[in-house]
Design a protein around this motif. Structure first.
Motif, short mmCIF file in Angstrom:
data_model
loop_
_atom_site.label_atom_id
_atom_site.label_comp_id
_atom_site.label_asym_id
_atom_site.label_seq_id
_atom_site.Cartn_x
_atom_site.Cartn_y
_atom_site.Cartn_z
N MET A 1 36.86 46.53 40.39
CA MET A 1 36.67 45.53 41.43
C MET A 1 35.31 45.72 42.08
O MET A 1 34.93 46.83 42.38
N ASP A 2 34.63 44.62 42.31
CA ASP A 2 33.34 44.68 42.98
C ASP A 2 33.43 43.97 44.33
O ASP A 2 34.51 43.56 44.78
N ARG A 3 32.28 43.83 44.98
CA ARG A 3 32.22 43.21 46.31
C ARG A 3 32.77 41.79 46.29
O ARG A 3 33.51 41.39 47.18
N LEU A 4 32.44 41.00 45.25
CA LEU A 4 32.93 39.63 45.17
C LEU A 4 34.44 39.58 45.04
O LEU A 4 35.11 38.75 45.65
N ASP A 5 35.00 40.48 44.23
CA ASP A 5 36.46 40.53 44.09
C ASP A 5 37.11 40.82 45.44
O ASP A 5 38.11 40.20 45.82
N SER A 6 36.55 41.77 46.18
CA SER A 6 37.10 42.10 47.51
C SER A 6 37.01 40.91 48.45
O SER A 6 37.94 40.63 49.21
N GLU A 7 35.89 40.20 48.39
CA GLU A 7 35.72 39.02 49.24
C GLU A 7 36.73 37.93 48.86
O GLU A 7 37.34 37.30 49.72
N ILE A 8 36.93 37.74 47.56
CA ILE A 8 37.91 36.75 47.09
C ILE A 8 39.30 37.13 47.56
O ILE A 8 40.06 36.28 48.05
N LEU A 9 39.66 38.41 47.47
CA LEU A 9 40.97 38.85 47.94
C LEU A 9 41.15 38.57 49.43
O LEU A 9 42.21 38.12 49.86
N GLY A 10 40.12 38.84 50.21
CA GLY A 10 40.20 38.57 51.65
C GLY A 10 40.43 37.10 51.95
O GLY A 10 41.24 36.74 52.81
N ILE A 11 39.75 36.24 51.22
CA ILE A 11 39.90 34.80 51.42
C ILE A 11 41.30 34.36 51.00
O ILE A 11 41.96 33.59 51.70
N LEU A 12 41.78 34.87 49.87
CA LEU A 12 43.12 34.50 49.40
C LEU A 12 44.19 35.01 50.35
O LEU A 12 45.24 34.37 50.51
N GLN A 13 43.95 36.13 51.01
CA GLN A 13 44.91 36.62 52.00
C GLN A 13 44.97 35.69 53.20
O GLN A 13 46.01 35.57 53.83
N GLN A 14 43.87 35.03 53.50
CA GLN A 14 43.84 34.08 54.61
C GLN A 14 44.43 32.74 54.22
O GLN A 14 45.10 32.09 55.01
N ASP A 15 44.15 32.30 52.98
CA ASP A 15 44.60 30.98 52.53
C ASP A 15 44.91 31.05 51.05
O ASP A 15 44.03 30.86 50.21
N ALA A 16 46.16 31.34 50.74
CA ALA A 16 46.57 31.50 49.34
C ALA A 16 46.52 30.18 48.58
O ALA A 16 46.58 30.17 47.36
N ARG A 17 46.40 29.07 49.29
CA ARG A 17 46.40 27.75 48.64
C ARG A 17 45.00 27.15 48.51
O ARG A 17 44.84 26.01 48.12
N ILE A 18 43.97 27.93 48.79
CA ILE A 18 42.59 27.42 48.70
C ILE A 18 42.29 27.01 47.26
O ILE A 18 42.74 27.65 46.31
N SER A 19 41.55 25.93 47.09
CA SER A 19 41.19 25.49 45.74
C SER A 19 40.13 26.43 45.16
O SER A 19 39.39 27.08 45.90
N TYR A 20 40.06 26.47 43.84
CA TYR A 20 39.03 27.30 43.21
C TYR A 20 37.64 26.80 43.58
O TYR A 20 36.71 27.59 43.73
N ARG A 21 37.49 25.50 43.76
CA ARG A 21 36.19 24.95 44.16
C ARG A 21 35.78 25.50 45.52
O ARG A 21 34.68 26.01 45.71
N ASP A 22 36.71 25.41 46.51
CA ASP A 22 36.41 25.90 47.85
C ASP A 22 36.22 27.42 47.86
O ASP A 22 35.37 27.94 48.56
N LEU A 23 37.03 28.12 47.08
CA LEU A 23 36.90 29.57 46.97
C LEU A 23 35.52 29.91 46.41
O LEU A 23 34.83 30.79 46.93
N GLY A 24 35.11 29.20 45.36
CA GLY A 24 33.80 29.44 44.77
C GLY A 24 32.67 29.20 45.76
O GLY A 24 31.73 30.00 45.84
N VAL A 25 32.77 28.13 46.53
CA VAL A 25 31.74 27.84 47.54
C VAL A 25 31.65 28.97 48.55
O VAL A 25 30.56 29.41 48.93
N ARG A 26 32.80 29.48 48.99
CA ARG A 26 32.82 30.54 50.00
C ARG A 26 32.18 31.84 49.52
O ARG A 26 31.63 32.58 50.32
N VAL A 27 32.26 32.12 48.21
CA VAL A 27 31.72 33.39 47.71
C VAL A 27 30.46 33.20 46.86
O VAL A 27 29.93 34.16 46.31
N GLY A 28 30.00 31.95 46.72
CA GLY A 28 28.77 31.71 45.99
C GLY A 28 28.93 31.67 44.47
O GLY A 28 28.01 32.04 43.74
N LEU A 29 30.09 31.21 44.01
CA LEU A 29 30.34 31.09 42.57
C LEU A 29 30.75 29.66 42.24
O LEU A 29 31.14 28.91 43.12
#
Length: 153
Positions: A1-29
């Protein structure tokens, strides 16, 4: 796991229903790259299921939960600000409000140094002229007026 994975986990813990598009925008992917990372973490057993934490006291990530009142510079528009904060780590919500400030930002910071870094980046990268930060000490009331659960941090 790297920094991006940790950031993704944090976002998913806040909103498990976030779209992959929105998740990508939040982490720069891209949406596809974000989806690939989530699939890999599921395959590796890092993610076993999806649930959004509703009780702030049950959030095991620790760190500081902060609320930041933000006033934008005169040359910064709302759309520009919202695009900029989507790229900043730790921000879980930004609400455009009436009153003395333009937004209330809810964020998590690992420690005071991380909070200082976030505040500096808000000013240099997101067009913030002024901010006022409050640190949450505890959730005294876990239900709304009719006993409803509070929204997640």
């Amino acid at each position: 796991m790297d920094r991006l994975d940790s950031e993704i986990l944090g976002i998913l813990q806040q909103d498990a229903r976030i779209s992959y598009r929105d998740l990508g925008v939040r982490v720069g992917l891209s949406a596809n790259a974000a989806a690939d990372r989530v699939r890999r973490m599921r395959r590796d057993g890092v993610i076993r299921g999806f649930t959004t934490v509703v009780d702030p006291a049950a959030d095991t990530r620790g760190g500081l939960l902060v609320f930041i009142d933000v006033t934008l510079r005169l040359d910064t528009g709302n759309d520009e600000f919202e695009r900029a904060i989507a790229k900043l780590p730790g921000i879980t919500e930004a609400v455009h409000v009436t009153g003395a400030h333009d937004y209330i930002v809810r964020a998590r910071a690992a420690d005071p140094a991380a909070l200082d870094s976030l505040l500096r980046r808000l000013k240099t990268e997101a067009g913030v002229a002024q901010s006022n930060t409050r640190i949450a000490l505890r959730a005294a009331n876990r239900g709304g007026p009719s006993g409803q659960a509070l929204s997640p941090p």
